[in-house]
Design a protein around this motif. Structure first.
Motif, PDB file in Angstrom:
ATOM      1  N   THR A   1       1.005  -1.250  -0.047  1.00 30.02           N
ATOM      2  CA  THR A   1      -0.045  -0.141   0.009  1.00 30.02           C
ATOM      3  C   THR A   1       0.875   1.176  -0.112  1.00 30.02           C
ATOM      4  OG1 THR A   1      -0.171  -0.160   2.321  1.00 30.02           O
ATOM      5  CG2 THR A   1      -1.953  -1.081   1.156  1.00 30.02           C
ATOM      6  N   ALA A   2       0.477   2.268  -0.733  1.00 30.08           N
ATOM      7  CA  ALA A   2       0.949   3.478  -0.830  1.00 30.08           C
ATOM      8  C   ALA A   2       0.105   4.683  -0.545  1.00 30.08           C
ATOM      9  CB  ALA A   2       1.741   3.655  -2.128  1.00 30.08           C
ATOM     10  N   SER A   3       0.566   5.547   0.387  1.00 31.45           N
ATOM     11  CA  SER A   3      -0.342   6.688   0.622  1.00 31.45           C
ATOM     12  C   SER A   3      -0.418   7.550  -0.827  1.00 31.45           C
ATOM     13  CB  SER A   3       0.357   7.709   1.509  1.00 31.45           C
ATOM     14  OG  SER A   3       1.641   8.252   1.178  1.00 31.45           O
ATOM     15  N   GLY A   4       0.472   7.596  -1.654  1.00 32.87           N
ATOM     16  CA  GLY A   4       0.235   8.226  -2.859  1.00 32.87           C
ATOM     17  C   GLY A   4       1.322   9.874  -2.760  1.00 32.87           C
ATOM     18  N   GLY A   5       1.645   9.982  -1.532  1.00 34.70           N
ATOM     19  CA  GLY A   5       2.622  10.996  -1.141  1.00 34.70           C
ATOM     20  C   GLY A   5       1.862  12.494  -1.367  1.00 34.70           C
ATOM     21  N   SER A   6       2.692  13.518  -1.652  1.00 30.11           N
ATOM     22  CA  SER A   6       2.310  14.830  -1.505  1.00 30.11           C
ATOM     23  C   SER A   6       1.152  15.178  -2.640  1.00 30.11           C
ATOM     24  CB  SER A   6       3.505  15.721  -1.511  1.00 30.11           C
ATOM     25  OG  SER A   6       4.235  15.396  -0.628  1.00 30.11           O
ATOM     26  N   PHE A   7       1.499  14.482  -3.950  1.00 30.21           N
ATOM     27  CA  PHE A   7       0.857  14.979  -5.278  1.00 30.21           C
ATOM     28  C   PHE A   7      -0.102  13.978  -5.560  1.00 30.21           C
ATOM     29  CE2 PHE A   7       5.020  16.689  -5.701  1.00 30.21           C
ATOM     30  CZ  PHE A   7       4.859  17.958  -5.025  1.00 30.21           C
ATOM     31  N   ARG A   8      -0.835  13.186  -4.704  1.00 29.03           N
ATOM     32  CA  ARG A   8      -1.833  12.171  -4.967  1.00 29.03           C
ATOM     33  C   ARG A   8      -3.008  12.776  -5.429  1.00 29.03           C
ATOM     34  NH1 ARG A   8      -2.698  10.087   1.073  1.00 29.03           N
ATOM     35  NH2 ARG A   8      -4.436  11.610   1.846  1.00 29.03           N
ATOM     36  N   ASP A   9      -3.350  13.991  -5.213  1.00 33.96           N
ATOM     37  CA  ASP A   9      -4.738  14.543  -5.635  1.00 33.96           C
ATOM     38  C   ASP A   9      -4.431  15.694  -6.696  1.00 33.96           C
ATOM     39  OD1 ASP A   9      -6.031  13.007  -4.086  1.00 33.96           O
ATOM     40  OD2 ASP A   9      -5.751  14.282  -2.240  1.00 33.96           O
TER      41      ASP A   9
ATOM     42  N   GLU B   1      -0.629  17.296 -15.084  1.00 35.43           N
ATOM     43  CA  GLU B   1      -0.160  18.435 -15.675  1.00 35.43           C
ATOM     44  C   GLU B   1       0.464  19.488 -14.741  1.00 35.43           C
ATOM     45  OE1 GLU B   1      -2.882  16.435 -17.999  1.00 35.43           O
ATOM     46  OE2 GLU B   1      -3.100  17.358 -15.888  1.00 35.43           O
ATOM     47  N   ARG B   2       0.186  19.689 -13.298  1.00 35.59           N
ATOM     48  CA  ARG B   2       0.530  20.462 -12.441  1.00 35.59           C
ATOM     49  C   ARG B   2       2.045  20.140 -11.911  1.00 35.59           C
ATOM     50  NH1 ARG B   2      -3.162  21.324  -7.494  1.00 35.59           N
ATOM     51  NH2 ARG B   2      -1.749  22.931  -7.116  1.00 35.59           N
ATOM     52  N   LEU B   3       2.393  18.860 -12.210  1.00 30.74           N
ATOM     53  CA  LEU B   3       3.743  18.726 -11.705  1.00 30.74           C
ATOM     54  C   LEU B   3       4.945  19.499 -12.109  1.00 30.74           C
ATOM     55  CD1 LEU B   3       3.696  14.805 -11.545  1.00 30.74           C
ATOM     56  CD2 LEU B   3       2.870  16.325  -9.700  1.00 30.74           C
ATOM     57  N   ALA B   4       4.914  20.050 -13.419  1.00 31.74           N
ATOM     58  CA  ALA B   4       5.755  20.636 -13.956  1.00 31.74           C
ATOM     59  C   ALA B   4       6.145  21.961 -12.816  1.00 31.74           C
ATOM     60  CB  ALA B   4       5.504  21.385 -15.472  1.00 31.74           C
ATOM     61  N   GLU B   5       5.110  22.486 -12.258  1.00 28.60           N
ATOM     62  CA  GLU B   5       5.297  23.701 -11.405  1.00 28.60           C
ATOM     63  C   GLU B   5       5.411  23.386  -9.791  1.00 28.60           C
ATOM     64  OE1 GLU B   5       0.699  24.715 -10.358  1.00 28.60           O
ATOM     65  OE2 GLU B   5       1.343  24.586 -12.316  1.00 28.60           O
ATOM     66  N   VAL B   6       5.954  22.172  -9.603  1.00 26.92           N
ATOM     67  CA  VAL B   6       6.256  21.824  -8.271  1.00 26.92           C
ATOM     68  C   VAL B   6       7.288  22.567  -7.545  1.00 26.92           C
ATOM     69  CG1 VAL B   6       7.062  19.686  -6.810  1.00 26.92           C
ATOM     70  CG2 VAL B   6       5.100  19.347  -8.233  1.00 26.92           C
ATOM     71  N   THR B   7       7.232  22.844  -6.504  1.00 26.54           N
ATOM     72  CA  THR B   7       8.377  23.488  -5.648  1.00 26.54           C
ATOM     73  C   THR B   7       8.919  22.403  -4.401  1.00 26.54           C
ATOM     74  OG1 THR B   7       6.833  24.321  -4.002  1.00 26.54           O
ATOM     75  CG2 THR B   7       7.439  25.664  -5.921  1.00 26.54           C
TER      76      THR B   7
ATOM     77  N   ILE C   1      17.539  21.137  -9.646  1.00 23.40           N
ATOM     78  CA  ILE C   1      17.011  20.440 -10.770  1.00 23.40           C
ATOM     79  C   ILE C   1      15.444  20.688 -10.514  1.00 23.40           C
ATOM     80  CG2 ILE C   1      18.749  19.014 -11.509  1.00 23.40           C
ATOM     81  CD1 ILE C   1      16.860  16.766 -10.025  1.00 23.40           C
ATOM     82  N   ARG C   2      14.609  20.668 -11.530  1.00 21.00           N
ATOM     83  CA  ARG C   2      12.991  20.525 -11.290  1.00 21.00           C
ATOM     84  C   ARG C   2      12.531  19.168 -10.899  1.00 21.00           C
ATOM     85  NH1 ARG C   2      11.978  23.691 -16.921  1.00 21.00           N
ATOM     86  NH2 ARG C   2      12.736  25.750 -16.310  1.00 21.00           N
ATOM     87  N   PHE C   3      11.310  18.985 -10.164  1.00 15.43           N
ATOM     88  CA  PHE C   3      10.509  17.704  -9.807  1.00 15.43           C
ATOM     89  C   PHE C   3      10.780  16.908 -10.868  1.00 15.43           C
ATOM     90  CE2 PHE C   3       7.032  15.115  -8.859  1.00 15.43           C
ATOM     91  CZ  PHE C   3       7.415  14.780  -7.726  1.00 15.43           C
ATOM     92  N   LEU C   4      10.229  17.143 -12.163  1.00 14.76           N
ATOM     93  CA  LEU C   4      10.403  16.224 -12.986  1.00 14.76           C
ATOM     94  C   LEU C   4      11.619  15.577 -13.581  1.00 14.76           C
ATOM     95  CD1 LEU C   4       6.923  17.338 -14.884  1.00 14.76           C
ATOM     96  CD2 LEU C   4       7.135  15.260 -13.545  1.00 14.76           C
ATOM     97  N   ASP C   5      12.589  16.399 -13.410  1.00 15.01           N
ATOM     98  CA  ASP C   5      13.901  15.927 -13.764  1.00 15.01           C
ATOM     99  C   ASP C   5      14.113  14.782 -12.903  1.00 15.01           C
ATOM    100  OD1 ASP C   5      14.537  17.959 -15.809  1.00 15.01           O
ATOM    101  OD2 ASP C   5      15.186  19.426 -14.184  1.00 15.01           O
ATOM    102  N   ILE C   6      13.790  14.551 -11.997  1.00 16.65           N
ATOM    103  CA  ILE C   6      14.206  13.323 -11.080  1.00 16.65           C
ATOM    104  C   ILE C   6      14.053  11.921 -11.811  1.00 16.65           C
ATOM    105  CG2 ILE C   6      13.722  11.849  -9.049  1.00 16.65           C
ATOM    106  CD1 ILE C   6      12.858  14.615  -7.531  1.00 16.65           C
TER     107      ILE C   6
END
Length: 398
Positions: free
Chosen positions: A174-182, A186-192, A341-346
């Motif tokens: 089981t996974a919580s889904g983390g900070s961005f589960r909801d 498309e919004r992940l590009a702007e993550v801080t 780096i940005r989040f999506l670079d990971i």
């Protein structure tokens, strides 16, 4: 009274382990402790638990630590650096070692503890992810117990008690889904960084919180589950469970499903790893299902969480590739936390690094091969991230 040593005493795993020891002084005593660089907290812990030997990983902090505990009537042996941590891991009459050091830095001390005949309360995923082909034969050779101390694998281990050999069919993590589960993908590009560190359920260290946001933590747990419980990757599934009440499940050959439930409290799996096979009474809050109300589940979004597929692919390939995956992730997460780096670079950097390594992967690696692969991957990510930054700089010029 069980004698234990603790690696990573000032981190989340370490402080919660010491909370258990403080609450059950008739059950546990501390023989050795190792910490990273937090001298102030480490000195407080040494004063309270009076270990026989301590080590601080950051050698530059050694004199500060000596000064901080100089007034103790009976000070412990004080060491520093990786060799000091290894010495703590294998020292004295400790029956078990809690491995709470984050990352691949925990691999060598864990191997030292195994060779010294210590049981391992495994809270360091990377020990098996990077070193599984080396660690498992050593566990067998030295006849020690390897007991999972993280919530998901502890849940599986607890559910397996009493299950006959060959009775296990599937593992469901089981996974919580983390900070961005909801969040919409498309919004992940702007993550801080601040966004990524806002975990909805847990209070954890920065690195593991980012891993939860990318779901790489669950991908790494898939590889760890493969080594711990011997199932093929096709038989290990991930499901999003936002409430984090069911910590994982197993499906048996007759389709029965067993689950372990509890509040989101890391002390419970740690306590079970330390007290196994006993069950020690605690004053902790009981799980009230009426208070919980409802439990929900959904499939993970592979577009939102590309790190999952990267982990499955590395696990299936085997050899040194899981070590490369893990090291690339550690380096990429560190760069993100430093806002380089940005989040999506990971996931992009991890995938590029794994792809580059494929041609030199060894199917039956030695410890030296694994360490070399780990170092290679970190350097590869640094180089790739610098190239990316330079490309962006030149593209942005008029």
């Amino acid at each position: 009274m069980k004698a234990i040593s603790l690696l990573g005493s000032t981190g989340s795993i370490g402080t919660q382990t010491l909370d258990i020891v403080a609450q059950a002084p008739d059950q546990f005593r501390i023989v050795g402790m190792a910490a990273g660089r937090n001298v102030e907290l480490f000195a407080q812990q040494i004063r309270q638990f009076r270990p026989q030997i301590v080590a601080i990983c950051d050698q530059d902090k050694l004199s500060d630590l000596r000064e901080a505990i100089a007034d103790l009537d009976s000070p412990p042996i004080i060491l520093a650096g990786e060799s000091g941590v290894v010495e703590v891991a294998q020292y004295g009459d400790a029956e078990a070692v809690v491995t709470g050091i984050v990352g691949c830095a925990g691999l060598l001390p864990t191997i030292a503890a195994i060779k010294a005949g210590k049981d391992i309360a495994l809270a360091n995923k990377e020990t098996l992810i990077a070193g599984g082909p080396i660690v498992l034969p050593l566990v067998k050779k030295h006849n020690v117990k390897l007991l999972p101390a993280d919530s998901e694998h502890s849940a599986i281990f607890q559910c397996l008690q009493g299950v006959p050999k060959n009775g296990l069919k599937k593992i469901i993590l089981t996974a919580s889904g983390g900070s961005f589960r909801d969040w919409e993908v498309e919004r992940l590009a702007e993550v801080t960084v601040a966004d990524a560190l806002k975990h909805p359920n847990w209070s954890m260290g920065r690195k593991i919180t980012i891993d939860s946001a990318t779901l790489m933590n669950k991908g790494l747990e898939v590889i760890e589950a493969h080594y711990l419980f011997g199932l093929d990757y096709d038989d290990i599934e991930i499901v999003i469970h936002p409430q984090s009440i069911i910590h994982s499940l197993i499906e048996l050959q007759d389709t029965s499903v067993l689950a372990q439930l509890g509040w989101a409290d890391m002390r419970l799996p740690l306590l079970y790893a330390l007290s196994y096979p006993d069950r020690i009474p605690t004053p902790w809050e009981r799980l009230d299902l009426v208070k919980v109300g409802s439990l929900t589940f959904r499939s993970p979004d592979h577009q939102k969480y590309p790190c999952m597929n990267l982990a499955y692919a590395a696990g299936r390939t085997g050899g040194c590739l899981p070590a490369v995956l893990n090291a690339a992730n550690e380096q990429a997460v560190a760069l993100f936390l430093d806002e380089k780096i940005r989040f999506l670079d990971i996931p992009r950097l991890i995938e590029e690094t794994c792809d580059r390594y494929q041609s030199q992967n060894k199917s039956d690696p030695s410890l030296e091969d694994i360490i070399a692969a780990d170092q290679w991957a970190r350097q590869a990510v640094l180089i790739a991230s610098q190239s990316s930054s330079q490309r962006e700089y030149f593209l942005s010029r008029p």
